[in-house]
Design a protein around this motif. Structure first.
Motif, PDB file in Angstrom:
ATOM      1  N   LEU A  39       0.818  -1.210   0.000  1.00  0.00           N
ATOM      2  CA  LEU A  39       0.000   0.000   0.000  1.00  0.00           C
ATOM      3  C   LEU A  39       0.853   1.262   0.000  1.00  0.00           C
ATOM      4  O   LEU A  39       0.460   2.292  -0.553  1.00  0.00           O
ATOM      5  N   TRP A  40       2.023   1.171   0.605  1.00  0.00           N
ATOM      6  CA  TRP A  40       2.885   2.350   0.725  1.00  0.00           C
ATOM      7  C   TRP A  40       3.712   2.596  -0.528  1.00  0.00           C
ATOM      8  O   TRP A  40       3.750   3.717  -1.043  1.00  0.00           O
ATOM      9  N   SER A  41       4.380   1.577  -1.014  1.00  0.00           N
ATOM     10  CA  SER A  41       5.316   1.757  -2.129  1.00  0.00           C
ATOM     11  C   SER A  41       4.737   1.405  -3.493  1.00  0.00           C
ATOM     12  O   SER A  41       5.362   1.676  -4.509  1.00  0.00           O
ATOM     13  N   CYS A  42       3.568   0.766  -3.513  1.00  0.00           N
ATOM     14  CA  CYS A  42       2.855   0.483  -4.773  1.00  0.00           C
ATOM     15  C   CYS A  42       1.436   1.009  -4.618  1.00  0.00           C
ATOM     16  O   CYS A  42       0.458   0.237  -4.639  1.00  0.00           O
ATOM     17  N   PRO A  43       1.289   2.319  -4.443  1.00  0.00           N
ATOM     18  CA  PRO A  43      -0.021   2.890  -4.055  1.00  0.00           C
ATOM     19  C   PRO A  43      -1.108   2.753  -5.108  1.00  0.00           C
ATOM     20  O   PRO A  43      -2.278   2.931  -4.796  1.00  0.00           O
ATOM     21  N   ASP A  44      -0.722   2.447  -6.342  1.00  0.00           N
ATOM     22  CA  ASP A  44      -1.725   2.338  -7.404  1.00  0.00           C
ATOM     23  C   ASP A  44      -2.204   0.911  -7.625  1.00  0.00           C
ATOM     24  O   ASP A  44      -2.886   0.627  -8.624  1.00  0.00           O
ATOM     25  N   LYS A  46      -4.580  -2.095  -7.508  1.00  0.00           N
ATOM     26  CA  LYS A  46      -6.039  -1.968  -7.602  1.00  0.00           C
ATOM     27  C   LYS A  46      -6.725  -2.400  -6.320  1.00  0.00           C
ATOM     28  O   LYS A  46      -7.556  -1.667  -5.752  1.00  0.00           O
ATOM     29  N   GLU A  47      -6.390  -3.608  -5.851  1.00  0.00           N
ATOM     30  CA  GLU A  47      -7.009  -4.146  -4.640  1.00  0.00           C
ATOM     31  C   GLU A  47      -6.187  -5.325  -4.149  1.00  0.00           C
ATOM     32  O   GLU A  47      -5.467  -5.954  -4.921  1.00  0.00           O
ATOM     33  N   ILE A  48      -6.284  -5.600  -2.849  1.00  0.00           N
ATOM     34  CA  ILE A  48      -5.568  -6.732  -2.249  1.00  0.00           C
ATOM     35  C   ILE A  48      -6.578  -7.579  -1.493  1.00  0.00           C
ATOM     36  O   ILE A  48      -7.157  -7.141  -0.488  1.00  0.00           O
ATOM     37  N   PHE A  49      -6.808  -8.793  -1.989  1.00  0.00           N
ATOM     38  CA  PHE A  49      -7.721  -9.724  -1.337  1.00  0.00           C
ATOM     39  C   PHE A  49      -6.956 -10.508  -0.269  1.00  0.00           C
ATOM     40  O   PHE A  49      -5.897 -11.076  -0.548  1.00  0.00           O
ATOM     41  N   LEU A  50      -7.508 -10.545   0.939  1.00  0.00           N
ATOM     42  CA  LEU A  50      -6.841 -11.171   2.074  1.00  0.00           C
ATOM     43  C   LEU A  50      -7.637 -12.388   2.533  1.00  0.00           C
ATOM     44  O   LEU A  50      -8.792 -12.247   2.959  1.00  0.00           O
ATOM     45  N   LEU A  51      -7.039 -13.559   2.426  1.00  0.00           N
ATOM     46  CA  LEU A  51      -7.711 -14.765   2.910  1.00  0.00           C
ATOM     47  C   LEU A  51      -7.702 -14.754   4.436  1.00  0.00           C
ATOM     48  O   LEU A  51      -6.636 -14.757   5.057  1.00  0.00           O
ATOM     49  N   LEU A  84      -6.358   2.131   2.460  1.00  0.00           N
ATOM     50  CA  LEU A  84      -6.780   1.023   3.316  1.00  0.00           C
ATOM     51  C   LEU A  84      -8.071   0.389   2.809  1.00  0.00           C
ATOM     52  O   LEU A  84      -8.353  -0.772   3.104  1.00  0.00           O
ATOM     53  N   ASN A  85      -8.829   1.140   2.022  1.00  0.00           N
ATOM     54  CA  ASN A  85     -10.064   0.596   1.444  1.00  0.00           C
ATOM     55  C   ASN A  85      -9.777  -0.430   0.348  1.00  0.00           C
ATOM     56  O   ASN A  85     -10.706  -1.127  -0.105  1.00  0.00           O
ATOM     57  N   LYS A  86      -8.523  -0.524  -0.076  1.00  0.00           N
ATOM     58  CA  LYS A  86      -8.154  -1.501  -1.102  1.00  0.00           C
ATOM     59  C   LYS A  86      -7.942  -2.900  -0.511  1.00  0.00           C
ATOM     60  O   LYS A  86      -7.763  -3.861  -1.256  1.00  0.00           O
ATOM     61  N   LEU A  87      -7.960  -2.986   0.812  1.00  0.00           N
ATOM     62  CA  LEU A  87      -7.819  -4.284   1.478  1.00  0.00           C
ATOM     63  C   LEU A  87      -9.197  -4.923   1.618  1.00  0.00           C
ATOM     64  O   LEU A  87     -10.081  -4.373   2.276  1.00  0.00           O
ATOM     65  N   ILE A  88      -9.369  -6.073   1.003  1.00  0.00           N
ATOM     66  CA  ILE A  88     -10.674  -6.740   0.981  1.00  0.00           C
ATOM     67  C   ILE A  88     -10.556  -8.136   1.596  1.00  0.00           C
ATOM     68  O   ILE A  88      -9.895  -9.010   1.017  1.00  0.00           O
ATOM     69  N   PRO A  89     -11.131  -8.371   2.772  1.00  0.00           N
ATOM     70  CA  PRO A  89     -11.055  -9.701   3.385  1.00  0.00           C
ATOM     71  C   PRO A  89     -11.936 -10.706   2.651  1.00  0.00           C
ATOM     72  O   PRO A  89     -13.048 -10.369   2.228  1.00  0.00           O
ATOM     73  N   VAL A  90     -11.429 -11.912   2.487  1.00  0.00           N
ATOM     74  CA  VAL A  90     -12.170 -12.994   1.842  1.00  0.00           C
ATOM     75  C   VAL A  90     -12.230 -14.159   2.818  1.00  0.00           C
ATOM     76  O   VAL A  90     -11.195 -14.592   3.352  1.00  0.00           O
TER      77      VAL A  90
END
Length: 515
Positions: A39-44, A46-51, A84-90
């Motif tokens: 999130l810090w060094s690759c701010p663009d 799109k989204e990160i899905f978290l298992l 932080l809104n790019k973090l999506i829990p799955v």
């Protein structure tokens, strides 16, 4: 860190821009630092899905919100909270077959994701074989099956361990054949009863010290079978400990490794350790390991599977970069906890290191168990709950679990990893480069102790003067105790020596008159 320097605009950041990422093990130590760095060094991105799985009846959304309150994410919250809104829990669970993914979520990931970080693992050395196989080996198979259905996939990062090859003295940056069938082991773990599996475990693990190293070795066999099918990176970190500088110096969320030994010694709980004083401690700061992970993922993704069908392998090891022995770390820890004492220590910090089993058992009895029983007796008489004997049992079990690693040494070749991170694109050097060979190791471990106080023990650095007063008090008690013990020993020797002299004199007189 200034806002201007908070991200990179080079090829690495551009590679991640606009892509969807899937991360397993996001709630673990390395996983949390990974998503913060992305999130810090690759701010663009799109989204990160978290298992994630619900834990103690806490839904995954609430678990994620709690994680994001950690100091680890302070700079994101301050400078770019919208990311932080790019973090999506799955919802899912690596312990469950198929990663526990519901069909809808599974298909959604297949359609969206182009980069996978498989970080999830159980690092407990005493896990039953079944649990270790499910978490470390079967989950890797299931990640590969999922990845094989992803049409957009450009890179699959599998986090292994340098210690998955403890049966070799020298571990190169390559895949090794192994004559144990991983498919058969998974099937056996799924159908055999607990009692039979416990009996079979030593036979399965022949050449490996515990279920962790064995099942991580099998996981490498899994990804090897997908060579030429998936764009895979096998990333082998050594002992991953506190951060060097990002996002804050000394960040840590567990007591594993050298820092745990320092904390145990600094609290006065760990006073003797069984280890080889000359063996090197191969450790890697977590932020350095995460940078190398991201860079190697980018490198794999820049070439198609058709062009480069082979699996990329990197040993993220400090060998040849920064060497320090376990004994030096123990000694340094004692000095640092004198300078920066921990709160509520129970005895003066000290460390006795031995590689002789008999001496270790003897000193454990004298320095650990006997004082623990005395202090617990005092606590019980004062109406408080005794706890030190139980704690010392845990210390002994932990030292026993680490014994194999503390008394042996390996050579982890790291030329490919070192070449990768020292030949970065110029625009990415600031965000992803590091200079591990020249950093101040004493300052680093000082930050480790401060980080342990703040993030593990939840101690306020503003209470450091009170901690020093308590340290001085315990120091004086230690001196008085040693003087008292010395007097008792001298008195005992003199008393029993005099009694023995009288006995010899009496026998001489009796012999004289009966001759």
């Amino acid at each position: 860190m200034s806002v201007e320097k908070m991200d990179s605009s080079g090829p690495i950041a551009s590679f991640f821009a606009g892509r969807s990422i899937f991360v397993t093990g996001a709630t673990g130590f390395m996983g949390k630092v990974l998503i913060e760095k992305l999130l810090w060094s690759c701010p663009d991105v799109k989204e990160i899905f978290l298992l994630m799985r619900p834990k103690k009846n806490i839904p995954i959304d609430d678990r994620l919100r709690k994680i994001l309150t950690l100091p680890l994410f302070d700079r994101i919250r301050e400078h770019r909270p919208e990311n932080l809104n790019k973090l999506i829990p799955v919802s899912g669970d690596v312990k469950t077959e198929g990663l526990g993914l519901p069909p809808v979520e599974r298909q959604f990931l297949i359609n969206k994701v182009s980069i996978i970080f498989h970080v999830a693992a159980s690092v407990r050395f005493d896990d039953p074989l079944r649990e270790a196989v499910f978490i470390n080996t079967r989950s890797t198979r299931d990640v590969c099956i999922l990845a094989a259905n992803m049409k957009k996939l450009v890179s699959l990062m599998h986090v292994s361990s340098t210690y998955s090859h403890t049966d070799k003295y020298e571990v190169e940056e390559k895949l090794y054949p192994y004559d144990v069938n991983w498919k058969r082991v998974i099937k056996i773990a799924e159908i055999i009863d607990d009692h039979t599996l416990r009996i079979l475990t030593p036979k399965f693990m022949e050449g490996f010290p515990n279920t962790y190293t064995f099942t991580k070795r099998l996981a490498e066999c899994v990804v090897t079978d997908y060579a030429g099918i998936l764009p895979i990176v096998v990333f082998r970190p050594s002992i991953v400990i506190s951060s060097l500088e990002e996002p804050v110096p000394g960040w840590l969320d567990n007591f594993n490794g050298p820092v745990g030994l320092m904390v145990g010694g600094g609290k006065g709980v760990l006073r003797v350790a069984y280890l080889s004083s000359h063996s090197s401690a191969d450790f890697m700061p977590v932020d350095v390991a995460i940078k190398a992970m991201i860079v190697s993922t980018w490198k794999r993704g820049t070439a198609t599977i058709t062009k480069e069908p082979e699996i990329h392998v990197y040993n993220c090891s400090s060998a040849d970069l920064k060497s320090i022995s376990m004994a030096e770390i123990a000694e340094m820890g004692i000095r640092l906890t004198e300078k920066i004492p921990l709160e509520n220590i129970i005895w003066k910090p000290s460390a006795t290191v031995t590689s002789v089993k008999f001496i270790y058992y003897l000193l454990t009895l004298i320095l650990h168990l006997l004082p623990a029983y005395v202090i617990d007796f005092i606590l019980k008489m004062a109406g408080k709950k005794p706890m030190l004997v139980k704690l010392q049992r845990k210390v002994y079990v932990a030292n026993s679990a680490l014994e194999y690693f503390l008394t042996n040494e390996w050579k982890f070749k790291n030329e490919k990893m070192f070449d990768l991170v020292t030949n970065l694109p110029p625009d990415d050097a600031a965000a992803f480069g590091f200079e591990l060979a020249t950093f101040d190791i004493h300052k680093y471990f000082e930050n480790c102790i401060i980080g342990a106080k703040k993030y593990l023990l939840k101690e306020d650095m503003r209470r450091l003067p009170e901690a020093r007063v308590h340290y001085d008090r315990i120091y004086c008690i230690d001196i008085v105790f040693k003087i008292w013990l010395s007097v008792i020993i001298v008195w005992g020797l003199m008393h029993y020596g005099f009694v023995a002299y009288e006995a010899r004199l009496y026998r001489s007189i009796v012999e004289l008159f009966t001759a």
